[in-house]
Design a protein around this motif. Structure first.
Motif, PDB file in Angstrom:
ATOM      1  N   ASP A   1     -25.297 -10.745 -21.628  1.00 26.15           N
ATOM      2  CA  ASP A   1     -25.470 -10.045 -20.356  1.00 26.15           C
ATOM      3  C   ASP A   1     -26.959  -9.859 -20.064  1.00 26.15           C
ATOM      4  OD1 ASP A   1     -24.412  -8.619 -18.047  1.00 26.15           O
ATOM      5  OD2 ASP A   1     -25.065  -6.777 -19.053  1.00 26.15           O
ATOM      6  N   ASP A   2     -27.709  -9.393 -21.058  1.00 23.44           N
ATOM      7  CA  ASP A   2     -29.154  -9.225 -20.917  1.00 23.44           C
ATOM      8  C   ASP A   2     -29.833 -10.580 -20.724  1.00 23.44           C
ATOM      9  OD1 ASP A   2     -31.596  -7.279 -21.430  1.00 23.44           O
ATOM     10  OD2 ASP A   2     -31.974  -9.090 -22.622  1.00 23.44           O
ATOM     11  N   LEU A   3     -29.451 -11.561 -21.535  1.00 27.89           N
ATOM     12  CA  LEU A   3     -30.074 -12.879 -21.492  1.00 27.89           C
ATOM     13  C   LEU A   3     -29.918 -13.559 -20.141  1.00 27.89           C
ATOM     14  CD1 LEU A   3     -31.370 -15.431 -22.673  1.00 27.89           C
ATOM     15  CD2 LEU A   3     -29.093 -16.069 -23.481  1.00 27.89           C
ATOM     16  N   VAL A   4     -28.708 -13.630 -19.635  1.00 27.24           N
ATOM     17  CA  VAL A   4     -28.484 -14.370 -18.385  1.00 27.24           C
ATOM     18  C   VAL A   4     -29.222 -13.709 -17.228  1.00 27.24           C
ATOM     19  CG1 VAL A   4     -26.734 -15.128 -16.720  1.00 27.24           C
ATOM     20  CG2 VAL A   4     -26.390 -15.501 -19.168  1.00 27.24           C
ATOM     21  N   ASP A   5     -29.261 -12.384 -17.200  1.00 29.24           N
ATOM     22  CA  ASP A   5     -30.046 -11.708 -16.162  1.00 29.24           C
ATOM     23  C   ASP A   5     -31.512 -12.114 -16.264  1.00 29.24           C
ATOM     24  OD1 ASP A   5     -27.734 -10.474 -15.282  1.00 29.24           O
ATOM     25  OD2 ASP A   5     -28.221  -8.516 -16.177  1.00 29.24           O
ATOM     26  N   ARG A   6     -32.039 -12.192 -17.475  1.00 29.06           N
ATOM     27  CA  ARG A   6     -33.434 -12.622 -17.683  1.00 29.06           C
ATOM     28  C   ARG A   6     -33.639 -14.073 -17.222  1.00 29.06           C
ATOM     29  NH1 ARG A   6     -36.570  -9.647 -21.647  1.00 29.06           N
ATOM     30  NH2 ARG A   6     -35.316  -7.951 -22.478  1.00 29.06           N
ATOM     31  N   LEU A   7     -32.687 -14.943 -17.553  1.00 31.06           N
ATOM     32  CA  LEU A   7     -32.830 -16.354 -17.199  1.00 31.06           C
ATOM     33  C   LEU A   7     -32.805 -16.567 -15.693  1.00 31.06           C
ATOM     34  CD1 LEU A   7     -30.650 -18.101 -19.917  1.00 31.06           C
ATOM     35  CD2 LEU A   7     -33.156 -18.055 -19.757  1.00 31.06           C
ATOM     36  N   TYR A   8     -31.922 -15.871 -15.007  1.00 35.62           N
ATOM     37  CA  TYR A   8     -31.827 -16.037 -13.557  1.00 35.62           C
ATOM     38  C   TYR A   8     -33.094 -15.551 -12.864  1.00 35.62           C
ATOM     39  CZ  TYR A   8     -27.100 -17.833 -12.918  1.00 35.62           C
ATOM     40  OH  TYR A   8     -25.988 -18.646 -12.897  1.00 35.62           O
ATOM     41  N   ASP A   9     -33.804 -14.585 -13.471  1.00 34.04           N
ATOM     42  CA  ASP A   9     -35.033 -14.046 -12.888  1.00 34.04           C
ATOM     43  C   ASP A   9     -36.294 -14.689 -13.457  1.00 34.04           C
ATOM     44  OD1 ASP A   9     -33.551 -12.283 -11.331  1.00 34.04           O
ATOM     45  OD2 ASP A   9     -33.680 -10.659 -12.804  1.00 34.04           O
ATOM     46  N   ASN A  10     -36.153 -15.652 -14.347  1.00 35.71           N
ATOM     47  CA  ASN A  10     -37.281 -16.259 -15.043  1.00 35.71           C
ATOM     48  C   ASN A  10     -37.994 -17.261 -14.134  1.00 35.71           C
ATOM     49  OD1 ASN A  10     -38.825 -18.055 -16.726  1.00 35.71           O
ATOM     50  ND2 ASN A  10     -37.703 -17.273 -18.492  1.00 35.71           N
ATOM     51  N   GLU A  11     -39.170 -16.867 -13.649  1.00 36.00           N
ATOM     52  CA  GLU A  11     -39.919 -17.719 -12.714  1.00 36.00           C
ATOM     53  C   GLU A  11     -40.289 -19.064 -13.338  1.00 36.00           C
ATOM     54  OE1 GLU A  11     -43.160 -15.832 -10.681  1.00 36.00           O
ATOM     55  OE2 GLU A  11     -41.993 -13.987 -10.410  1.00 36.00           O
ATOM     56  N   SER A  12     -40.649 -19.056 -14.604  1.00 33.30           N
ATOM     57  CA  SER A  12     -41.018 -20.314 -15.265  1.00 33.30           C
ATOM     58  C   SER A  12     -39.833 -21.265 -15.335  1.00 33.30           C
ATOM     59  CB  SER A  12     -41.552 -20.044 -16.673  1.00 33.30           C
ATOM     60  OG  SER A  12     -42.773 -19.358 -16.603  1.00 33.30           O
ATOM     61  N   ALA A  13     -38.675 -20.755 -15.722  1.00 35.73           N
ATOM     62  CA  ALA A  13     -37.479 -21.599 -15.798  1.00 35.73           C
ATOM     63  C   ALA A  13     -37.087 -22.108 -14.421  1.00 35.73           C
ATOM     64  CB  ALA A  13     -36.318 -20.833 -16.430  1.00 35.73           C
ATOM     65  N   ASN A  14     -37.268 -21.279 -13.422  1.00 36.84           N
ATOM     66  CA  ASN A  14     -36.870 -21.650 -12.065  1.00 36.84           C
ATOM     67  C   ASN A  14     -37.850 -22.586 -11.368  1.00 36.84           C
ATOM     68  OD1 ASN A  14     -34.258 -20.383 -11.559  1.00 36.84           O
ATOM     69  ND2 ASN A  14     -35.350 -18.479 -11.980  1.00 36.84           N
TER      70      ASN A  14
END
Length: 136
Positions: free
Chosen positions: A25-38
């Motif tokens: 739950d914590d991880l996916v929220d971080r990934l969706y908001d991760n500017e570098s990944a996006n």
């Protein structure tokens, strides 16, 4: 040396389904908001399509299975599910660090974090696109 964790799977030591689901739950929220990944257009497009809850389910099920819990992952294998994303080494490293941060944030002890991160590292060659792999 005998201890409370002896003979217990990583799945059990992570708190089973509830512990893993909390970390995801914590991880996916971080990934969706991760500017570098996006910055990767294919990743950004995947995140923009939504599917937040479904992605959390898949990552939870994968994590449960990979840590010695029930075989519940209904998704595609890692190579197939990442091919179209053309992931680079740096992007893999970014997500790797984000996973590690989430595990730390939810209180996973270092031995279990290290063991889980070794599982993640073992998938590098399946996730990073062949044309983006560093020469060894």
């Amino acid at each position: 040396m005998s201890g409370a964790n002896e003979g217990r799977s990583l799945y059990e030591r992570l708190g089973g389904i509830y512990g893993i689901a909390g970390a995801v739950d914590d991880l996916v929220d971080r990934l969706y908001d991760n500017e570098s990944a996006n910055r990767n257009p294919a990743v950004r497009q995947f995140h923009e399509k939504g599917g937040h809850a479904g992605f959390k389910f898949l990552v939870t099920a994968w994590s449960v299975q990979e840590t010695g819990g029930p075989r519940v992952y209904p998704g595609r294998d890692m190579r197939e599910s990442h091919t179209h994303l053309k992931v680079t080494e740096d992007e893999f490293d970014n997500v790797y660090t984000t996973i590690e941060q989430s595990l730390f944030q939810v209180g996973v002890p270092k031995p279990e974090r290290d063991e889980f991160m070794a599982i993640i590292e073992s998938y590098r060659s399946m996730v990073v696109a062949p044309e983006n792999r560093d020469a060894a």
